[in-house]
Write an enzyme that holds these catalytic residues in place. Structure first.
Site, PDB file in Angstrom:
ATOM      1  N   GLY A 237       0.809  -1.219   0.000  1.00 13.00           N
ATOM      2  CA  GLY A 237       0.000   0.000   0.000  1.00 13.00           C
ATOM      3  C   GLY A 237       0.838   1.262   0.000  1.00 13.00           C
ATOM      4  N   GLY A 465       2.085  -6.895   3.916  1.00 11.86           N
ATOM      5  CA  GLY A 465       3.170  -7.482   3.140  1.00 11.86           C
ATOM      6  C   GLY A 465       4.495  -7.362   3.862  1.00 11.86           C
ATOM      7  N   THR A 466       4.469  -6.679   5.002  1.00 13.01           N
ATOM      8  CA  THR A 466       5.699  -6.393   5.719  1.00 13.01           C
ATOM      9  C   THR A 466       6.156  -7.548   6.612  1.00 13.01           C
ATOM     10  OG1 THR A 466       4.220  -5.296   7.256  1.00 13.01           O
ATOM     11  CG2 THR A 466       5.422  -3.895   5.749  1.00 13.01           C
ATOM     12  N   ARG A 628      15.611  -3.018  18.511  1.00 16.39           N
ATOM     13  CA  ARG A 628      15.812  -4.471  18.405  1.00 16.39           C
ATOM     14  C   ARG A 628      15.092  -4.974  17.162  1.00 16.39           C
ATOM     15  NH1 ARG A 628      15.456  -8.350  22.676  1.00 16.39           N
ATOM     16  NH2 ARG A 628      16.215 -10.360  21.925  1.00 16.39           N
ATOM     17  N   ILE A 629      15.776  -5.764  16.373  1.00 11.80           N
ATOM     18  CA  ILE A 629      15.172  -6.311  15.163  1.00 11.80           C
ATOM     19  C   ILE A 629      14.518  -7.650  15.515  1.00 11.80           C
ATOM     20  CG2 ILE A 629      15.635  -7.141  12.819  1.00 11.80           C
ATOM     21  CD1 ILE A 629      15.838  -4.034  13.260  1.00 11.80           C
ATOM     22  N   ASN A 631      12.714  -9.753  13.383  1.00 10.65           N
ATOM     23  CA  ASN A 631      12.942 -10.758  12.349  1.00 10.65           C
ATOM     24  C   ASN A 631      13.912 -10.157  11.341  1.00 10.65           C
ATOM     25  OD1 ASN A 631      12.853 -12.462  10.091  1.00 10.65           O
ATOM     26  ND2 ASN A 631      10.710 -13.025  10.460  1.00 10.65           N
ATOM     27  N   GLU A 705       9.535   2.224   7.009  1.00 10.53           N
ATOM     28  CA  GLU A 705       9.676   3.436   6.216  1.00 10.53           C
ATOM     29  C   GLU A 705      11.079   4.033   6.177  1.00 10.53           C
ATOM     30  OE1 GLU A 705       6.087   4.242   8.323  1.00 10.53           O
ATOM     31  OE2 GLU A 705       5.481   5.650   6.779  1.00 10.53           O
TER      32      GLU A 705
HETATM   33 MO1  MOS Z   1       2.953   4.577   5.839  1.00 12.49          MO
HETATM   34  S1  MOS Z   1       2.910   6.239   4.580  1.00 12.49           S
HETATM   35  O1  MOS Z   1       2.511   5.335   7.298  1.00 12.49           O
HETATM   36  O2  MOS Z   1       1.827   3.517   5.164  1.00 12.49           O
END
Ligand code: MOS
Length: 744
Positions: A237, A465-466, A628-629, A631, A705
């Protein structure tokens, strides 16, 4: 609590493949437009062919008689659609407040003026073309250049920039601009709407099922209890699917009016016209420094375009106030109206175009000072967030700068323009820093433990999708010890406990406290069952027990103990369920006492072949301080994907509007250029992995982001180093570089 599973792989921080991966690669994942129901009809909108003016006449008499056509909805017969007040305390967010078909006024090219409903998509498309509309058209204003006119807001202010700038011995005063960019997720926006006479169930392409539910209920005039939103998989998106758009209302209203399921899929062309874009920006940067490179003053005055009847702003100063140490700083923002559709958030809204200006200007300052750009940034690294006078929760920008430089080999850089060569190719090395917000949204999560040794986690959030399915499964595994393949993740349905929207890179940070609490509440019930009279651990105090790998045993006891499921079975329980909830980080008692952000740096090598005017982004070294990551694999995917998007932002992306008609004219994937595989540089991404425990118990922030922020200025800075041409207007074009006086 638990940090590893029997295979030895840590549940947190490991490189886990997506748990929903098999569904996607085998085509079994149901995206919103994949839903079909008996009696389903297809809706196709009729789009305005002017940008500003009025409808004077509409004739549907021919189209309505065409084969398969059931109805054509216009303003006359769409039925009631309510307007959501703009100020509703953030309870209902949308970027286009006017309900579709609300009046005969046209405010942008492609605005829906009618919608045709037919048995098939082809019939509806054919009939939509035969709806005859006459307009009284005015001349649109779609100019990209902007001058201040309307209201300007001060976003951030400290000290006295006027004196600070005018007395600074070294100054930069330049204006940078970024174009309108259109989100191009491969999955088109779509709505499949059903209405049973009392209740709506809408299958939507949305990054926020809960907001979508509130807005759609209000606009359609039904209580929220009668509105259900389903979104199981999203083909991405990028912010374009955060808030509801008019097509969703057309589909739902048509379903209500005809009492038939309705499918409406927005075309790729409509994606450029009706579902938002990142607005163009123009930013004047004034930087003043002393001869040692200490910033004495930083000013950013930006403008962005907005639709005639909306006030959507691209907050270009998002990352500016806390990025550098300077006694004097001022960020102002203004809106300029254009006859263009409402804009919306796009990956890293504000910070991404804002950092193009800030980080380009910092590079220009380094050149003016004859100072290394990494050193300039190190010199101005702040000790606290000077805009709010509070400490950073966790900031390792300095390490991003030094480690990035080391990995890239920055010490071999010759700062002289065009001096680094390989045959007839010129190498340009540039860099930029980046930052993005970190926060928690409220989130409710339930965790169920079942007698068959499986677990289920439920929350009305969504995976765009993340990797949210995978991260939620990892969190339940972490807190219960039940392996990933025995955990079901149930999200994407508004009837589940209300979860966070997928925006602002906030989902992971938001669901951690709630999932921990819910898992612990469920485990507590298992312990209660285990210690009941007659049960396996009767007579043992609950705090004498421990859970490991999904099994319960006495502390200090050798042996395997008992599985969670067998304890439930002994107690004749099918399942236990625990609830948890996360508060918004702004509701924390000490929310005002810390500054939460993620940080990073990008180091770029471009290759310029002046004889054939060929520019390529060759390689990037990226450092990310994102907490902290959880995955490593899905996180790396986010950063790498964002960097590729950044290559597109730097070199290709721009939505072009026809000055005569106001139409976006490159409204397809052949003419709107995005970075492809062939454009992809070699990527080297490193996560610093410092936990930010002030944000949640695992110290995770978010990485959706930040990878895009800073890429375009790093590339522009590298292009300057190679060619001597400073491009201040994105995208960078070959035409710009023909001015280069560097030759081979
Ligand atoms: Mo992001 S622009 O907050 O989907």
């Amino acid at each position: 609590m638990l940090t590893s599973n029997p295979s030895g792989m840590p549940f947190i921080g490991g490189r886990f493949a997506r748990v929903d991966g098999p569904l996607k690669v085998t085509g079994r994942a149901e995206y919103s437009s994949d839903y079909n129901f008996p009696g389903l009809l297809y809706a196709v909108p009729v789009c305005a062919t002017i940008s500003t003016g009025k409808i004077t006449h509409m004739d549907t008499s021919h189209a309505i008689k065409m084969p398969g056509v059931h109805e054509i909805f216009t303003r006359a017969n769409i039925g009631p659609l309510q307007r959501v007040p703009k100020h509703n305390h953030g309870q209902m967010i949308l970027d286009e407040h006017r309900p579709p078909l609300a009046d005969d006024v046209i405010r942008y090219w492609g605005q829906y003026v009618a919608v045709v409903v037919a048995d098939t998509f082809e019939q509806a498309t054919a009939a939509a073309r035969r709806v005859h509309v006459e307009y009284d058209a005015h001349t649109p204003d779609v100019r990209m250049a902007m001058t201040t006119g309307g209201k300007t807001d001060i976003d951030s202010h400290r000290g006295d920039t006027q004196t600070g700038f005018s007395t600074a011995p070294v100054k930069i005063d330049q204006t940078y601009s970024t174009p309108i960019e259109t989100h191009n997720p491969i999955e088109l926006h779509a709505s499949v709407a059903t209405w049973d006479g009392h209740n709506f169930t809408l299958y939507e392409t949305t990054q926020s099922i809960m907001n979508h539910r509130r807005v759609m209920a209000a606009m359609l005039g039904v209580p929220v209890e009668r509105m259900r939103i389903v979104m199981k998989f999203l083909g991405s998106g990028f912010g374009g699917k955060l808030w509801p758009w008019p097509h969703a209302l057309l589909a739902a209203a048509a379903a209500r009016n005809l009492e038939r399921p309705i499918k409406l899929v927005v075309s790729r062309k409509m994606m450029f016209e009706d579902v938002g874009h990142r607005p163009n920006t123009q930013q004047r940067m004034r930087l003043g420094a002393d001869h040692d490179g200490r910033l004495l003053s930083l000013q950013q005055d930006y403008l962005c375009s907005t639709a005639p009847n909306e006030n959507n702003k691209e907050p270009c100063g998002e990352a500016t106030p806390f990025l550098y140490s300077t006694p004097n700083l001022r960020v102002t923002g203004g809106l300029v109206r254009r006859d263009i559709a409402p804009s919306t958030a796009m990956r890293g809204p504000g910070a991404v175009p804002g950092l193009f200006a800030v980080e380009s200007a910092m590079d220009e300052l380094a050149v003016a000072l004859d100072m290394d750009p990494v050193q300039l940034r190190q010199r101005n690294e702040p000790k606290i967030d000077e805009s709010r006078n509070v400490p950073f929760s966790s900031r390792h920008m300095s390490e991003c700068l030094s480690e990035g430089a080391k990995k890239f080999g920055w010490d071999k850089r010759n700062p002289k323009i065009g001096s680094m060569r390989e045959g007839d190719t010129i190498l340009g090395w540039g860099m930029a820093s980046c930052a993005w917000m970190a926060a928690r949204l409220p989130a409710d999560v339930s965790v169920e433990l079942h007698a068959d040794n499986t677990a289920r986690v439920l929350s009305a959030t969504q995976d765009i999708g993340t990797g949210t399915y995978t991260v939620l499964a990892q969190l339940v595994a972490e807190y219960t010890g039940i392996p990933l393949d025995r955990i079901t993740v149930d999200i994407g349905d508004s009837k589940l406990p209300p979860g966070p929207l997928s925006g602002g890179s906030m989902v992971t940070a938001s669901v951690i406290p709630a999932t921990k609490q819910a898992a612990e509440a469920a485990l507590h019930q298992v312990m209660q069952a285990a210690t009941q009279p007659g049960a396996a651990f009767a007579g043992t105090a609950m705090d004498e027990l421990r859970v490991e790998n999904g099994r319960v045993r006495r502390k200090g006891d050798a042996g395997n103990g008992r599985s969670l499921g067998s304890i439930l079975a002994d107690a004749h329980l099918d399942r236990v369920s625990g609830k948890g909830s996360s508060k918004s980080s702004s509701k924390d008692a000490d929310a005002d006492k810390l500054s939460f952000h993620s940080y990073g740096t990008h180091f770029v090598e471009v290759r310029w072949q002046p004889r054939i005017a060929r520019l390529r982004v060759h390689r990037l070294v990226t450092m990310i301080d994102g907490g902290r990551i959880i995955n490593e694999r899905t996180a790396r995917n986010q950063i790498e994907g964002a960097i590729v998007m950044g290559v597109g932002m730097a070199l290709f992306e721009q939505t072009e509007y026809d000055a005569r008609s106001g139409a976006p004219i490159n409204s397809n994937l052949a003419d709107y250029l995005v970075a492809t595989h062939a454009d992809q540089p070699a990527l080297d991404v490193t996560f610093l992995d410092y936990p930010d425990y002030a944000l949640n118990p695992l110290g995770a922030r978010g990485v959706g982001e930040i990878g895009l922020a800073g890429v375009a200025p790093a590339i522009a800075n590298a292009v300057y180093h190679a060619t001597g041409v400073r491009v201040r207007q994105l995208p960078i074009r070959i035409e710009d570089l023909l001015q280069s006086r560097v030759s081979v």
